[in-house]
Design a protein around this motif. Sequence first.
Motif, PDB file in Angstrom:
ATOM      1  N   VAL A 167       0.867  -1.180   0.000  1.00  0.00           N
ATOM      2  CA  VAL A 167       0.000   0.000   0.000  1.00  0.00           C
ATOM      3  C   VAL A 167       0.901   1.225   0.000  1.00  0.00           C
ATOM      4  N   TYR A 168       0.758   2.062  -1.033  1.00  0.00           N
ATOM      5  CA  TYR A 168       1.699   3.157  -1.244  1.00  0.00           C
ATOM      6  C   TYR A 168       0.998   4.510  -1.211  1.00  0.00           C
ATOM      7  N   LEU A 241      -8.101  -8.063   2.856  1.00  0.00           N
ATOM      8  CA  LEU A 241      -7.276  -9.267   2.949  1.00  0.00           C
ATOM      9  C   LEU A 241      -6.777  -9.776   1.598  1.00  0.00           C
ATOM     10  N   THR A 242      -7.026  -9.060   0.513  1.00  0.00           N
ATOM     11  CA  THR A 242      -6.632  -9.562  -0.800  1.00  0.00           C
ATOM     12  C   THR A 242      -5.117  -9.671  -0.934  1.00  0.00           C
ATOM     13  N   TYR A 263       1.508  -2.602   4.940  1.00  0.00           N
ATOM     14  CA  TYR A 263       0.240  -3.335   4.888  1.00  0.00           C
ATOM     15  C   TYR A 263      -0.095  -3.998   6.224  1.00  0.00           C
ATOM     16  N   TYR A 264       0.786  -4.851   6.698  1.00  0.00           N
ATOM     17  CA  TYR A 264       0.537  -5.516   7.967  1.00  0.00           C
ATOM     18  C   TYR A 264       0.898  -4.590   9.127  1.00  0.00           C
ATOM     19  N   PRO A 265       0.076  -4.526  10.178  1.00  0.00           N
ATOM     20  CA  PRO A 265       0.444  -3.740  11.363  1.00  0.00           C
ATOM     21  C   PRO A 265       1.788  -4.217  11.925  1.00  0.00           C
ATOM     22  N   THR A 272      -3.696  -8.792  11.583  1.00  0.00           N
ATOM     23  CA  THR A 272      -4.769  -8.599  10.610  1.00  0.00           C
ATOM     24  C   THR A 272      -4.666  -7.218   9.964  1.00  0.00           C
ATOM     25  N   PRO A 273      -4.458  -7.154   8.647  1.00  0.00           N
ATOM     26  CA  PRO A 273      -4.351  -5.847   7.976  1.00  0.00           C
ATOM     27  C   PRO A 273      -5.706  -5.155   7.869  1.00  0.00           C
TER      28      PRO A 273
END
Length: 313
Positions: A167-168, A241-242, A263-265, A272-273
Amino acid sequence: MPIKIPDQLPASDVLRHENIFVMPETRASSQEIRPLKVLILNLMPKKIETETQFLRLLSNSPLQVDVELLRIDNRPSKNTPTEHLNNFYRQFETIKNQNYDGLIITGAPLGLVQFEDVIYWEHLQSIMHWARDHVTSTLYVCWAAQAGLKLLYNLPKRTRNKKLSGVYMHEIHQPYHPILRGFDDSFLAPHSRYADFSSTFIDENTDLDILATSDIAGVYLAATKDKRNVFVTGHPEYDALTLHSEYTRDVKEGSDPAIPVNYYPNNDVNSTPKATWRSHGHLLFSNWLNYCVYQQTPYDLAQFSEERFTVDD
Protein backbone atom coordinates in the motif's frame (compact mmCIF):
# COMPACT_ATOMS: atom_id res chain seq x y z
CA MET A 1 -25.07 13.92 -9.24
CA PRO A 2 -25.12 17.55 -10.37
CA ILE A 3 -26.48 20.48 -8.45
CA LYS A 4 -29.17 22.55 -10.20
CA ILE A 5 -28.92 26.32 -9.75
CA PRO A 6 -30.20 29.42 -11.58
CA ASP A 7 -28.47 30.00 -14.91
CA GLN A 8 -26.99 33.38 -14.03
CA LEU A 9 -26.00 32.76 -10.41
CA PRO A 10 -22.47 34.21 -9.88
CA ALA A 11 -21.32 31.00 -8.21
CA SER A 12 -21.85 29.10 -11.45
CA ASP A 13 -18.60 30.23 -13.06
CA VAL A 14 -16.56 29.58 -9.91
CA LEU A 15 -17.94 26.08 -9.48
CA ARG A 16 -17.48 25.20 -13.14
CA HIS A 17 -13.85 26.36 -12.91
CA GLU A 18 -13.42 23.83 -10.09
CA ASN A 19 -15.03 21.16 -12.32
CA ILE A 20 -18.06 20.82 -10.06
CA PHE A 21 -20.97 19.61 -12.15
CA VAL A 22 -23.46 22.48 -12.21
CA MET A 23 -26.63 22.02 -14.23
CA PRO A 24 -28.45 25.21 -15.29
CA GLU A 25 -32.23 25.32 -14.95
CA THR A 26 -32.67 25.36 -18.74
CA ARG A 27 -30.87 22.03 -19.11
CA ALA A 28 -32.48 20.44 -16.07
CA SER A 29 -35.96 21.13 -17.42
CA SER A 30 -35.31 18.87 -20.43
CA GLN A 31 -33.02 16.27 -18.84
CA GLU A 32 -33.66 12.61 -19.54
CA ILE A 33 -32.35 9.96 -17.17
CA ARG A 34 -31.90 6.22 -17.63
CA PRO A 35 -29.74 3.48 -16.04
CA LEU A 36 -26.13 3.38 -17.17
CA LYS A 37 -24.99 0.21 -18.96
CA VAL A 38 -21.57 -0.91 -17.71
CA LEU A 39 -19.73 -3.98 -18.96
CA ILE A 40 -17.05 -5.70 -16.83
CA LEU A 41 -14.52 -7.84 -18.68
CA ASN A 42 -13.28 -10.02 -15.82
CA LEU A 43 -9.83 -11.44 -16.52
CA MET A 44 -9.04 -12.52 -12.96
CA PRO A 45 -9.04 -16.24 -12.05
CA LYS A 46 -11.26 -15.87 -8.96
CA LYS A 47 -14.10 -14.24 -10.81
CA ILE A 48 -16.68 -14.24 -8.03
CA GLU A 49 -14.30 -12.44 -5.67
CA THR A 50 -13.29 -9.91 -8.33
CA GLU A 51 -16.80 -9.18 -9.59
CA THR A 52 -17.95 -8.58 -6.01
CA GLN A 53 -15.13 -6.10 -5.43
CA PHE A 54 -15.93 -4.07 -8.53
CA LEU A 55 -19.69 -4.18 -8.00
CA ARG A 56 -19.18 -2.83 -4.50
CA LEU A 57 -17.39 0.23 -5.90
CA LEU A 58 -19.93 0.76 -8.69
CA SER A 59 -22.76 0.71 -6.17
CA ASN A 60 -21.47 3.74 -4.26
CA SER A 61 -23.27 6.20 -6.50
CA PRO A 62 -26.78 7.70 -6.73
CA LEU A 63 -26.75 6.67 -10.39
CA GLN A 64 -28.53 3.47 -11.36
CA VAL A 65 -26.06 1.14 -13.06
CA ASP A 66 -26.98 -1.95 -15.05
CA VAL A 67 -23.96 -4.28 -15.04
CA GLU A 68 -23.17 -7.10 -17.44
CA LEU A 69 -20.29 -9.52 -16.91
CA LEU A 70 -18.09 -10.59 -19.82
CA ARG A 71 -15.59 -13.46 -20.06
CA ILE A 72 -12.68 -13.46 -22.48
CA ASP A 73 -13.29 -17.00 -23.82
CA ASN A 74 -15.03 -20.27 -23.00
CA ARG A 75 -12.07 -22.14 -21.54
CA PRO A 76 -12.89 -24.06 -18.32
CA SER A 77 -12.02 -22.19 -15.13
CA LYS A 78 -10.09 -23.74 -12.24
CA ASN A 79 -11.32 -21.12 -9.76
CA THR A 80 -14.91 -20.37 -10.77
CA PRO A 81 -17.78 -22.90 -11.08
CA THR A 82 -18.90 -23.54 -14.64
CA GLU A 83 -22.51 -23.01 -13.56
CA HIS A 84 -21.67 -19.52 -12.36
CA LEU A 85 -19.97 -18.62 -15.63
CA ASN A 86 -22.82 -20.01 -17.69
CA ASN A 87 -25.47 -18.22 -15.65
CA PHE A 88 -23.91 -14.80 -15.25
CA TYR A 89 -21.22 -14.26 -17.90
CA ARG A 90 -21.64 -13.47 -21.56
CA GLN A 91 -19.44 -14.13 -24.56
CA PHE A 92 -18.23 -11.19 -26.64
CA GLU A 93 -19.99 -12.46 -29.76
CA THR A 94 -23.36 -12.02 -28.04
CA ILE A 95 -22.85 -8.36 -27.13
CA LYS A 96 -20.59 -6.96 -29.85
CA ASN A 97 -23.44 -5.24 -31.67
CA GLN A 98 -24.50 -3.34 -28.56
CA ASN A 99 -23.30 -0.01 -27.16
CA TYR A 100 -22.33 0.60 -23.55
CA ASP A 101 -21.83 3.62 -21.36
CA GLY A 102 -18.80 2.15 -19.60
CA LEU A 103 -16.37 -0.77 -19.80
CA ILE A 104 -14.09 -2.00 -17.02
CA ILE A 105 -11.24 -4.36 -17.93
CA THR A 106 -9.78 -5.97 -14.84
CA GLY A 107 -6.24 -6.99 -14.08
CA ALA A 108 -4.87 -10.45 -14.78
CA PRO A 109 -2.03 -12.53 -13.25
CA LEU A 110 0.12 -12.15 -16.37
CA GLY A 111 2.82 -9.79 -15.18
CA LEU A 112 5.71 -11.98 -16.35
CA VAL A 113 4.09 -13.10 -19.61
CA GLN A 114 4.83 -11.30 -22.87
CA PHE A 115 1.74 -9.96 -24.62
CA GLU A 116 2.19 -12.17 -27.67
CA ASP A 117 2.32 -15.23 -25.39
CA VAL A 118 -1.03 -14.46 -23.74
CA ILE A 119 -3.44 -17.06 -25.12
CA TYR A 120 -6.26 -14.52 -25.59
CA TRP A 121 -4.15 -11.53 -26.62
CA GLU A 122 -5.62 -11.15 -30.11
CA HIS A 123 -9.16 -11.49 -28.78
CA LEU A 124 -8.47 -8.89 -26.08
CA GLN A 125 -7.17 -6.50 -28.71
CA SER A 126 -10.36 -7.01 -30.70
CA ILE A 127 -12.46 -6.10 -27.67
CA MET A 128 -10.36 -3.00 -26.98
CA HIS A 129 -10.70 -1.90 -30.62
CA TRP A 130 -14.44 -2.56 -30.44
CA ALA A 131 -14.72 -0.32 -27.37
CA ARG A 132 -13.58 2.69 -29.42
CA ASP A 133 -16.86 2.63 -31.34
CA HIS A 134 -19.20 1.10 -28.78
CA VAL A 135 -18.23 2.42 -25.33
CA THR A 136 -18.23 5.93 -23.90
CA SER A 137 -15.40 5.40 -21.40
CA THR A 138 -13.14 2.43 -20.67
CA LEU A 139 -11.43 1.88 -17.32
CA TYR A 140 -8.24 -0.23 -17.56
CA VAL A 141 -7.09 -1.73 -14.25
CA CYS A 142 -3.55 -2.95 -13.42
CA TRP A 143 -2.43 -5.46 -16.10
CA ALA A 144 -5.19 -4.18 -18.39
CA ALA A 145 -3.67 -0.70 -18.08
CA GLN A 146 -0.40 -2.04 -19.47
CA ALA A 147 -2.28 -3.83 -22.25
CA GLY A 148 -4.23 -0.67 -23.03
CA LEU A 149 -1.06 1.41 -23.27
CA LYS A 150 0.35 -1.16 -25.67
CA LEU A 151 -2.75 -1.01 -27.84
CA LEU A 152 -3.31 2.75 -27.82
CA TYR A 153 0.30 4.00 -27.74
CA ASN A 154 2.32 0.94 -28.78
CA LEU A 155 4.30 1.16 -25.56
CA PRO A 156 6.54 -1.86 -24.95
CA LYS A 157 6.01 -4.06 -21.93
CA ARG A 158 8.12 -2.79 -19.04
CA THR A 159 8.71 -5.17 -16.13
CA ARG A 160 10.16 -4.48 -12.70
CA ASN A 161 12.94 -6.65 -11.29
CA LYS A 162 10.82 -7.45 -8.26
CA LYS A 163 7.08 -7.53 -7.74
CA LEU A 164 5.55 -4.33 -6.41
CA SER A 165 3.26 -5.32 -3.56
CA GLY A 166 1.83 -3.22 -0.78
CA VAL A 167 0.00 0.00 0.00
CA TYR A 168 1.70 3.16 -1.24
CA MET A 169 1.24 6.87 -0.77
CA HIS A 170 0.32 8.88 -3.87
CA GLU A 171 0.22 12.57 -4.70
CA ILE A 172 -2.42 14.08 -6.97
CA HIS A 173 -1.71 16.33 -9.95
CA GLN A 174 -4.17 18.66 -11.68
CA PRO A 175 -6.34 18.95 -8.53
CA TYR A 176 -9.30 20.36 -10.47
CA HIS A 177 -9.44 17.43 -12.89
CA PRO A 178 -12.92 15.85 -12.69
CA ILE A 179 -11.61 12.37 -11.90
CA LEU A 180 -9.81 13.78 -8.84
CA ARG A 181 -12.87 15.61 -7.53
CA GLY A 182 -12.86 15.32 -3.72
CA PHE A 183 -9.46 13.56 -3.50
CA ASP A 184 -7.08 14.44 -0.71
CA ASP A 185 -3.74 15.87 -1.83
CA SER A 186 -2.17 12.54 -0.89
CA PHE A 187 -3.85 9.17 -0.53
CA LEU A 188 -3.09 5.47 -0.14
CA ALA A 189 -3.75 2.76 -2.71
CA PRO A 190 -2.70 -0.89 -3.03
CA HIS A 191 -0.53 -2.30 -5.81
CA SER A 192 0.27 -5.87 -6.78
CA ARG A 193 2.14 -6.06 -10.08
CA TYR A 194 5.37 -6.58 -11.96
CA ALA A 195 4.54 -3.92 -14.55
CA ASP A 196 6.52 -0.69 -14.47
CA PHE A 197 4.68 2.60 -15.03
CA SER A 198 7.41 5.22 -14.89
CA SER A 199 6.09 8.78 -14.77
CA THR A 200 8.85 9.99 -17.09
CA PHE A 201 8.26 7.21 -19.60
CA ILE A 202 4.49 7.76 -19.71
CA ASP A 203 4.91 11.53 -19.96
CA GLU A 204 7.45 11.33 -22.79
CA ASN A 205 5.62 8.73 -24.86
CA THR A 206 1.93 9.58 -24.50
CA ASP A 207 -0.37 12.58 -24.36
CA LEU A 208 -2.11 11.27 -21.24
CA ASP A 209 -3.03 13.49 -18.33
CA ILE A 210 -1.05 12.05 -15.42
CA LEU A 211 -3.35 12.51 -12.43
CA ALA A 212 -1.71 10.69 -9.51
CA THR A 213 1.75 9.28 -8.91
CA SER A 214 3.87 7.60 -6.26
CA ASP A 215 7.61 8.06 -5.81
CA ILE A 216 7.89 4.29 -5.54
CA ALA A 217 4.99 2.90 -7.56
CA GLY A 218 5.11 5.41 -10.42
CA VAL A 219 1.96 6.49 -12.25
CA TYR A 220 -1.20 5.37 -10.48
CA LEU A 221 -3.89 7.21 -12.40
CA ALA A 222 -3.88 8.66 -15.93
CA ALA A 223 -6.47 9.47 -18.57
CA THR A 224 -6.82 10.59 -22.15
CA LYS A 225 -7.86 14.20 -22.46
CA ASP A 226 -11.36 13.25 -23.59
CA LYS A 227 -11.66 10.90 -20.57
CA ARG A 228 -12.66 8.02 -22.84
CA ASN A 229 -9.73 5.94 -21.58
CA VAL A 230 -8.77 5.89 -17.90
CA PHE A 231 -5.82 3.89 -16.59
CA VAL A 232 -5.50 2.72 -12.98
CA THR A 233 -2.28 0.83 -12.33
CA GLY A 234 -3.16 -0.34 -8.82
CA HIS A 235 -6.08 -2.15 -7.25
CA PRO A 236 -8.54 0.25 -5.59
CA GLU A 237 -11.09 -2.59 -5.62
CA TYR A 238 -9.06 -4.87 -3.33
CA ASP A 239 -10.55 -6.01 -0.02
CA ALA A 240 -8.54 -5.67 3.18
CA LEU A 241 -7.28 -9.27 2.95
CA THR A 242 -6.63 -9.56 -0.80
CA LEU A 243 -2.93 -8.72 -0.59
CA HIS A 244 -2.64 -11.17 2.29
CA SER A 245 -4.19 -13.93 0.18
CA GLU A 246 -1.77 -13.20 -2.65
CA TYR A 247 1.20 -13.12 -0.30
CA THR A 248 0.35 -16.46 1.33
CA ARG A 249 -0.26 -17.98 -2.11
CA ASP A 250 3.17 -16.84 -3.30
CA VAL A 251 4.78 -18.22 -0.13
CA LYS A 252 3.17 -21.62 -0.74
CA GLU A 253 4.37 -21.57 -4.34
CA GLY A 254 7.94 -21.02 -3.14
CA SER A 255 8.53 -17.70 -4.89
CA ASP A 256 9.97 -16.14 -1.71
CA PRO A 257 7.86 -12.95 -1.92
CA ALA A 258 8.66 -9.79 0.00
CA ILE A 259 6.18 -8.79 2.68
CA PRO A 260 3.68 -6.28 1.21
CA VAL A 261 4.83 -2.75 2.04
CA ASN A 262 2.89 -0.65 4.57
CA TYR A 263 0.24 -3.33 4.89
CA TYR A 264 0.54 -5.52 7.97
CA PRO A 265 0.44 -3.74 11.36
CA ASN A 266 4.03 -3.55 12.62
CA ASN A 267 5.01 -5.51 9.49
CA ASP A 268 3.83 -8.65 11.25
CA VAL A 269 2.27 -11.12 8.80
CA ASN A 270 0.31 -12.67 11.69
CA SER A 271 -1.49 -9.36 12.32
CA THR A 272 -4.77 -8.60 10.61
CA PRO A 273 -4.35 -5.85 7.98
CA LYS A 274 -6.85 -3.04 7.57
CA ALA A 275 -8.03 -1.35 4.39
CA THR A 276 -6.63 2.20 4.34
CA TRP A 277 -7.61 2.94 0.73
CA ARG A 278 -11.36 2.25 0.71
CA SER A 279 -12.67 5.82 0.65
CA HIS A 280 -10.54 6.90 -2.31
CA GLY A 281 -11.42 3.71 -4.17
CA HIS A 282 -15.12 4.50 -3.87
CA LEU A 283 -14.49 8.11 -4.83
CA LEU A 284 -12.50 7.15 -7.91
CA PHE A 285 -15.28 4.96 -9.26
CA SER A 286 -17.97 7.51 -8.42
CA ASN A 287 -16.03 10.17 -10.31
CA TRP A 288 -15.47 7.87 -13.27
CA LEU A 289 -19.18 7.06 -13.47
CA ASN A 290 -20.17 10.69 -13.12
CA TYR A 291 -17.61 12.65 -15.13
CA CYS A 292 -16.37 10.12 -17.67
CA VAL A 293 -19.57 8.20 -18.30
CA TYR A 294 -22.80 9.86 -17.16
CA GLN A 295 -21.97 13.37 -18.34
CA GLN A 296 -20.74 12.23 -21.76
CA THR A 297 -23.06 9.43 -22.75
CA PRO A 298 -26.27 10.01 -24.77
CA TYR A 299 -29.72 9.11 -23.51
CA ASP A 300 -30.21 6.85 -26.51
CA LEU A 301 -27.18 4.58 -26.88
CA ALA A 302 -28.20 3.87 -30.47
CA GLN A 303 -27.16 7.44 -31.22
CA PHE A 304 -23.48 6.60 -30.96
CA SER A 305 -21.45 9.27 -32.75
CA GLU A 306 -18.50 11.57 -32.19
CA GLU A 307 -20.97 14.23 -30.97
CA ARG A 308 -21.53 12.30 -27.76
CA PHE A 309 -18.01 13.06 -26.58
CA THR A 310 -18.44 16.82 -26.69
CA VAL A 311 -19.36 18.08 -23.24
CA ASP A 312 -19.53 21.42 -21.50
CA ASP A 313 -16.56 21.83 -19.20
